[in-house]
Design a protein around this motif. Structure first.
Motif, mmCIF file in Angstrom:
data_model
loop_
_atom_site.group_PDB
_atom_site.id
_atom_site.type_symbol
_atom_site.label_atom_id
_atom_site.label_comp_id
_atom_site.label_asym_id
_atom_site.label_seq_id
_atom_site.Cartn_x
_atom_site.Cartn_y
_atom_site.Cartn_z
ATOM 1 N N LEU A 320 62.440 -42.746 -41.914
ATOM 2 C CA LEU A 320 63.697 -42.089 -41.515
ATOM 3 C C LEU A 320 64.910 -43.007 -41.621
ATOM 4 O O LEU A 320 66.043 -42.575 -41.419
ATOM 5 N N ALA A 321 64.683 -44.295 -41.909
ATOM 6 C CA ALA A 321 65.788 -45.268 -41.882
ATOM 7 C C ALA A 321 66.669 -45.123 -43.122
ATOM 8 O O ALA A 321 66.249 -44.583 -44.148
ATOM 9 N N ASN A 340 49.704 -40.385 -46.838
ATOM 10 C CA ASN A 340 49.632 -39.075 -47.518
ATOM 11 C C ASN A 340 50.089 -37.956 -46.596
ATOM 12 O O ASN A 340 50.763 -37.014 -47.026
ATOM 13 N N GLU A 341 49.707 -38.043 -45.330
ATOM 14 C CA GLU A 341 50.094 -37.005 -44.362
ATOM 15 C C GLU A 341 51.608 -37.054 -44.121
ATOM 16 O O GLU A 341 52.264 -36.028 -44.027
ATOM 17 N N MET A 345 55.114 -34.394 -44.863
ATOM 18 C CA MET A 345 56.234 -34.090 -43.970
ATOM 19 C C MET A 345 57.563 -34.556 -44.574
ATOM 20 O O MET A 345 58.570 -34.638 -43.886
ATOM 21 N N GLY A 346 57.538 -34.908 -45.842
ATOM 22 C CA GLY A 346 58.793 -35.221 -46.526
ATOM 23 C C GLY A 346 59.098 -36.699 -46.649
ATOM 24 O O GLY A 346 60.163 -37.065 -47.177
ATOM 25 N N GLU A 362 66.759 -38.438 -44.570
ATOM 26 C CA GLU A 362 67.535 -38.114 -43.357
ATOM 27 C C GLU A 362 66.700 -37.392 -42.323
ATOM 28 O O GLU A 362 66.837 -37.599 -41.135
ATOM 29 N N ARG A 363 65.825 -36.498 -42.801
ATOM 30 C CA ARG A 363 65.010 -35.705 -41.878
ATOM 31 C C ARG A 363 63.596 -35.564 -42.427
ATOM 32 O O ARG A 363 63.419 -35.412 -43.641
ATOM 33 N N LEU A 364 62.608 -35.552 -41.537
ATOM 34 C CA LEU A 364 61.252 -35.178 -41.937
ATOM 35 C C LEU A 364 61.131 -33.668 -41.722
ATOM 36 O O LEU A 364 61.871 -33.086 -40.916
ATOM 37 N N SER A 365 60.201 -33.039 -42.440
ATOM 38 C CA SER A 365 60.042 -31.595 -42.264
ATOM 39 C C SER A 365 58.692 -31.303 -41.622
ATOM 40 O O SER A 365 57.730 -32.059 -41.835
ATOM 41 N N PRO A 366 58.597 -30.225 -40.855
ATOM 42 C CA PRO A 366 57.330 -29.935 -40.172
ATOM 43 C C PRO A 366 56.239 -29.543 -41.168
ATOM 44 O O PRO A 366 56.542 -29.011 -42.240
#
Ligand code: UD1
Length: 430
Positions: A320-321, A340-341, A345-346, A362-366
């Motif tokens: 996320l940095a 991999n997991e 999540m992006g 900027e963001r991870l996704s669910p």
């Protein structure tokens, strides 16, 4: 099978009481085998690794009584030196401590090769080298049983470890506490749980000096007695909650900790731009969710270096940095299965051997993901809390090996998390 369903995307606020240290408990419990009289162990974390270790001790004849959720009394007077039950032993890396403890008490041990998280090849050659130096003949049978045998008990020796090994250091301490003569371990590991095991054994009458440095001296004593002992707080559990709050944003305080043990972790959080406030027995992390973390590089090392057991959790922060971060695993060959997991999540990450490179997003996704081991599971929980939307995490039994009351603690800081059966989770996502 159980899953966690996590709705992320909100800041976390509040405090988390930290439990007793898993890796200290898993050395101290087998250490009880060496003691005549009853040991009262306080601040014992209620996690499945501890339950499994207690089950093994009980099957060997130890009398165990819970006084409350985190305090047990154990009397090992009637422990028998029987081969340990493979079905439970294989679930635990720490079952190797039974070899040192049985060897120390009976001069003989038969224990199945240990299990635990799969980070590639995890040899126990340094443990064996130590036992052999103490006068034992050690062999591994075709069925995977480690047999260590002495004719007349263990004898003190000088042992230089070829690699800095937590397990070998603690195992040799257990085997040597009642040896005839003095044992010196050089190039010993220095983790807080090594000091804790030494303190426990010394409280029972052992004579161990130097724990916490790389030379440990163990003068063998005739006998160890019972005691009351309180386990230190879990450095990795505390580090996980601090990191988790930095990932999701907000302000979280871990309480009942030894801030000194957390320095390598809090230094990295500060370097990334999270605010750290240290008190005598608590540490607070603060990061507004809209302020991006800075990129850093990390290399895992033996204590007091950055702990490998915090590597997957920090990977989430690096994912996320702002910018490119490089993570180097200095202890294990294969500790990146969870990447991999995270990609699902992006996360933008590549792995090459012991190095992982993260181009921060900027963001991870669910997403629906699966814990691949204990700390990887913690990392995926963090990623799910940081992502906007609902994620599910499978194989949470791994997480429950090492985090006491995790759902309760997460909810107390405002996380939207529940543990449900798999078919319900599918509906929740639908
Ligand atoms: C312990 C911890 C684990 C943590 C690790 C490193 C427990 C139950 N587990 O594991 O959570 O990740 O310390 O902090 O306390 N090695 C050898 N030969 C040996 C022993 C180890 O080559 O005989 C190597 C290992 O493969 C590894 C390194 O030494 O590369 C460190 O291992 P070690 O410190 O022994 O870890 P564990 O005791 O297995």
């Amino acid at each position: 099978m159980e899953q966690y369903v996590i709705r992320g995307g909100r800041e976390l606020y509040g405090s988390v009481p930290i439990s007793g240290a898993k890796n200290a408990a898993l050395g101290i419990l087998p250490g009880v085998i060496l003691c005549r009289g009853t040991c009262r162990i306080e601040n014992l974390p209620q996690i499945s690794d501890v339950a499994n270790m207690l089950e093994i001790l009980s099957s060997m004849g130890a009398q165990i009584r819970y006084l409350n959720k985190n305090t047990v009394e154990i009397n090992s007077a009637h422990v028998k030196n029987l081969p340990t039950p493979y079905e439970v032993v294989r679930k635990l890396r720490a079952s190797y401590y039974l070899i040192g403890a049985l060897l120390g008490r009976f001069g003989h041990a038969e224990v199945a090769l240990p299990g635990g998280c799969d980070f590639g090849f995890r040899p126990i050659d340094q443990h064996i080298k130590g036992f052999e130096a103490l006068g034992a003949t050690v062999s591994i049978t075709d069925g995977g049983i480690v047999e260590a045998h002495t004719e007349d008990g263990v004898v003190g020796a000088e042992i230089f470890l070829d690699v800095v090994s937590v397990g070998a250091t603690m195992n040799i301490m257990l085997a040597a506490a009642m040896a005839r003569g003095t044992t010196v371990i050089e190039n010993a590991a220095r983790e807080p749980h090594i000091v804790d095991l030494a303190n426990f054994l010394n409280t029972c009458g052992a004579d161990i000096t130097g724990a916490g440095t790389d030379v440990i001296k163990i003068r063998g004593v005739e006998e160890l007695h019972g005691c009351t002992y309180s386990i230190i707080p879990d450095q990795i559990e505390a580090g996980t909650y601090l990191t988790l709050a930095a990932a999701a944003g907000g302000e979280v305080t871990v309480t009942g900790v030894i801030p000194k043990h957390l320095e390598s972790i809090t230094a990295k959080l500060s370097e990334m731009g999270a605010e750290i406030i240290e008190h005598d027995e608590s540490v607070t992390v603060r990061r507004p969710r809209d302020r991006r973390l800075r990129r850093i590089n990390i290399k895992t090392q033996p204590y007091p270096g950055f702990p490998t057991d915090m590597q997957p959790q920090f990977a989430v922060l690096l994912a996320l940095a702002d910018g490119t971060s490089i993570l180097t695993e200095g202890i294990y060959d294969n500790r990146y299965k969870y990447v991999n997991e995270l990609r699902r999540m992006g996360a933008n990450a590549t792995v090459d051997g012991r190095i992982a490179v993260f181009e921060g997003v900027e963001r991870l996704s669910p997403a629906p993901v699966r814990a691949t081991d204990l700390r990887a599971g913690a990392a995926l929980i963090m990623a799910a809390l940081a992502a906007d939307g609902t994620s599910t995490i499978d194989e949470v039994r791994y997480v429950e090996r090492g985090y006491e009351d995790i759902i309760k603690k997460l909810r107390a800081i405002g996380a939207d998390v529940k543990c449900i059966e798999q078919y319900e989770a599918t509906k929740a996502l639908g």
